[in-house]
Design a protein around this motif. Structure first.
Motif: not given
Length: 186
Positions: A91-104, A106-110, A115-121
């Motif tokens: 699966v592929i995750m966009g750079g902005a989403s990856a930065n948000e998780m890495l730098l801050s 921040r935890k993502l909900t499922a 919606s950010k492409g980290l999970a498919s379903q």
């Protein structure tokens, strides 16, 4: 990390079509405890941090270089290295989403991960395993050559970049370990 690498090595050589990484319980992966690693550093910090970085480099490269599809069924939190391997699992995750998780941190909900492409379903907890197995059976019914070649086509342009990014990240880990024994990450 060694157990996962060993399992992937076995799967690479057998007649399986794909690999399913999942968990039993409520947490997918708690990541690596870098404070634990840093506290374990001896006076020879450079050698120890290099050893730690090499283990992580090899682990991540195992995912980057694996030829068969890797499907991940995340039924709970995926933190640190556990979250880092998810985009390497087909699966592929966009750079902005990856930065948000890495730098801050921040935890993502499922739903956000999807919606950010980290999970498919996203599945309900009560039907999670059944839903995952339906998708796995669908993929397992595909021709194994088609699966590997499709993955190779998708990854061919990214593999070198992923390996280089892994190398850069491991160099930072080495530096962190050398700075000082009592250093605590933010």
């Amino acid at each position: 990390m060694r157990e996962v690498q060993s399992a992937l090595s076995t799967a690479a050589a057998d007649d399986s079509k794909l690999v399913l990484l999942s968990t039993v319980g409520r947490v997918f992966c708690c990541g690596l405890d870098f404070i634990y690693f840093i506290r374990r550093l001896t006076d020879d910090r450079k050698r120890e941090s290099t050893k730690m970085a090499e283990a992580i480099r090899n682990f991540v490269n195992t995912f980057i270089q694996f030829k068969k599809p890797i499907i991940v069924a995340v039924s709970g939190p995926a933190i640190g290295l556990g979250a880092s391997i998810l985009p390497l699992c087909d699966v592929i995750m966009g750079g902005a989403s990856a930065n948000e998780m890495l730098l801050s941190g921040r935890k993502l909900t499922a739903q956000e991960a999807c919606s950010k492409g980290l999970a498919s379903q996203v599945f309900w907890p009560g039907t999670f395993t059944q839903e995952v197995m339906v998708r796995i059976k669908e993929l397992a019914s595909c021709n194994p050559v088609m699966l590997e070649e499709s993955k190779a086509l998708v990854r061919c342009n990214m593999r070198l970049e992923l390996e280089q990014a892994n190398e850069r990240e491991c160099e930072v880990l080495k530096k962190i370990g050398v700075w000082r024994k009592g250093w605590t990450p933010c």
